[in-house]
Design an enzyme around this catalytic site. Structure first.
Site, mmCIF file in Angstrom:
data_model
loop_
_atom_site.group_PDB
_atom_site.id
_atom_site.type_symbol
_atom_site.label_atom_id
_atom_site.label_comp_id
_atom_site.label_asym_id
_atom_site.label_seq_id
_atom_site.Cartn_x
_atom_site.Cartn_y
_atom_site.Cartn_z
ATOM 1 N N CYS A 242 -38.326 -0.126 -42.280
ATOM 2 C CA CYS A 242 -38.353 0.846 -41.346
ATOM 3 C C CYS A 242 -38.748 2.218 -42.048
ATOM 4 C CB CYS A 242 -37.741 0.715 -40.039
ATOM 5 S SG CYS A 242 -36.268 1.470 -40.735
ATOM 6 N N HIS A 290 -32.815 3.295 -37.612
ATOM 7 C CA HIS A 290 -34.284 3.305 -37.563
ATOM 8 C C HIS A 290 -35.263 4.511 -37.495
ATOM 9 C CE1 HIS A 290 -36.994 0.325 -36.769
ATOM 10 N NE2 HIS A 290 -38.198 1.319 -35.750
ATOM 11 N N HIS A 302 -44.826 1.442 -36.668
ATOM 12 C CA HIS A 302 -42.657 1.124 -37.220
ATOM 13 C C HIS A 302 -43.099 -0.352 -37.789
ATOM 14 C CE1 HIS A 302 -40.263 -0.437 -34.124
ATOM 15 N NE2 HIS A 302 -41.696 -1.456 -33.680
#
Length: 327
Positions: A242, A290, A302
């Site tokens: 990420c 994240h 993402h």
């Protein structure tokens, strides 16, 4: 264990794996900074040691010279027996000046030695911090390896038919997320496949995003990775985690940010979720583990997890913690 249970367990393991991976990323960022600090401090120590040694050499040299100039006669007796009284007084003045300079050198030497001791302690502290970071990195790496092994063991325990059912379920979820994202964005930008690690995605999932300046470059770079594989610790060009994706996208725009979701909030200015603009970074979970990039119309691009490729999802598909604007 049912397919539903396996699916849920894989989701948990993927999330826990990402936490461990992002913690490892953060420690690696800290290690790089600690190494640079340790190197700088060691250079300072080396320079200070040279300064102290040079002063010590001068002090010793002056002491030897002073000893060689000394006489057994008292100053008064020497004055009366001197051939040239004026020259004698000049010599006495020179001697006093040398003694004064020697005192000054001794004081300076003492100060520089104290400074050296302090710098040596700072350098040792930096090395200790680096050692602690290495221990933490090894811990997080071991945790990540365990999560990967657990996930693989779970998959290995499935029969072929069960694996196919699980794969179909994951694919269906990915398609549902893509369809939901596509509803919010009518414009599409068809693009060819770029690598063997790439997953086929609908052109409708890759929208044209209204953005300008560096943010536009970052957004288009991130969108160009849709379909690429998720790999722990990766930062391109064909696979990402990420924070690796957001780092890669903003680097293309000429902005350097850390490869760690917990560190990336410090690269920008916090903004409210109601004022998000394309290119803003959105962070998830608490503590942060994240990150994705907002692309407008309630959508986020993402790198999801090992079970999913880089994709576009709704902004609130995960629990949001905060958002920042880069630049």
């Amino acid at each position: 264990m049912s397919i539903s249970d396996v699916h849920k367990r894989l989701g948990v393991l993927n999330h826990e794996g990402e936490i461990a991976s992002e913690q490892l990323n953060a420690v690696r960022v800290e290690m790089q900074a600690a190494q640079q600090r340790a190197d700088t401090l060691q250079a300072d120590v080396d320079h200070q040691r040279a300064e102290v040694e040079a002063l010590r050499t001068r002090v010793v040299g002056n002491a030897v010279d002073s000893y060689q100039r000394s006489t057994s006669l008292s100053s008064v007796a020497a004055f009366f027996v001197a051939d040239d009284a004026g020259q004698f007084l000049d010599d006495m003045a020179t001697t006093n000046l040398v003694q004064s300079q020697q005192t000054g050198l001794l004081i300076k030497l003492s100060e520089q030695q104290k400074k050296l001791v302090g710098q040596e302690q700072q350098a040792q502290d930096a090395l200790d911090a680096l050692t602690a970071d290495k221990v933490a990195a090894a811990k997080h790496e071991a945790e990540l390896d365990q999560k990967i092994d657990d996930a693989q063991e779970l998959l290995d325990g499935l029969k072929q038919a069960e694996r196919q059912r699980l794969a179909r379920r994951q694919a269906a979820e990915a398609e549902a997320a893509a369809a939901e994202a596509a509803v919010a964005q009518a414009a599409a930008a068809p693009r060819p496949s770029r690598s063997q690690t790439r997953v086929d995605v609908s052109d409708a999932t890759v929208p044209d995003v209204p953005a300008s300046g560096r943010a536009a470059i970052a957004v288009q770079t991130a969108l160009a990775q849709v379909g690429d594989a998720y790999v722990y610790g990766a930062a391109g060009p064909d696979s990402f985690d990420c924070s690796g994706l957001t780092m890669y996208a903003w680097r293309a725009a000429g902005v350097s940010i850390s490869h760690a979701s917990s560190a990336q909030p410090g690269a920008g200015t916090q903004v409210s979720l109601s004022s998000l603009m394309p290119g803003d970074l959105v962070f998830y979970y608490s503590p942060i583990s994240h990150v994705g990039m907002y692309i407008g119309n309630g959508q986020l691009v993402h790198a999801a997890n090992p079970s999913r490729p880089v994709e576009i999802v709704p902004l609130y598909s995960m629990p949001v913690t905060m958002a920042v604007r880069i630049g």
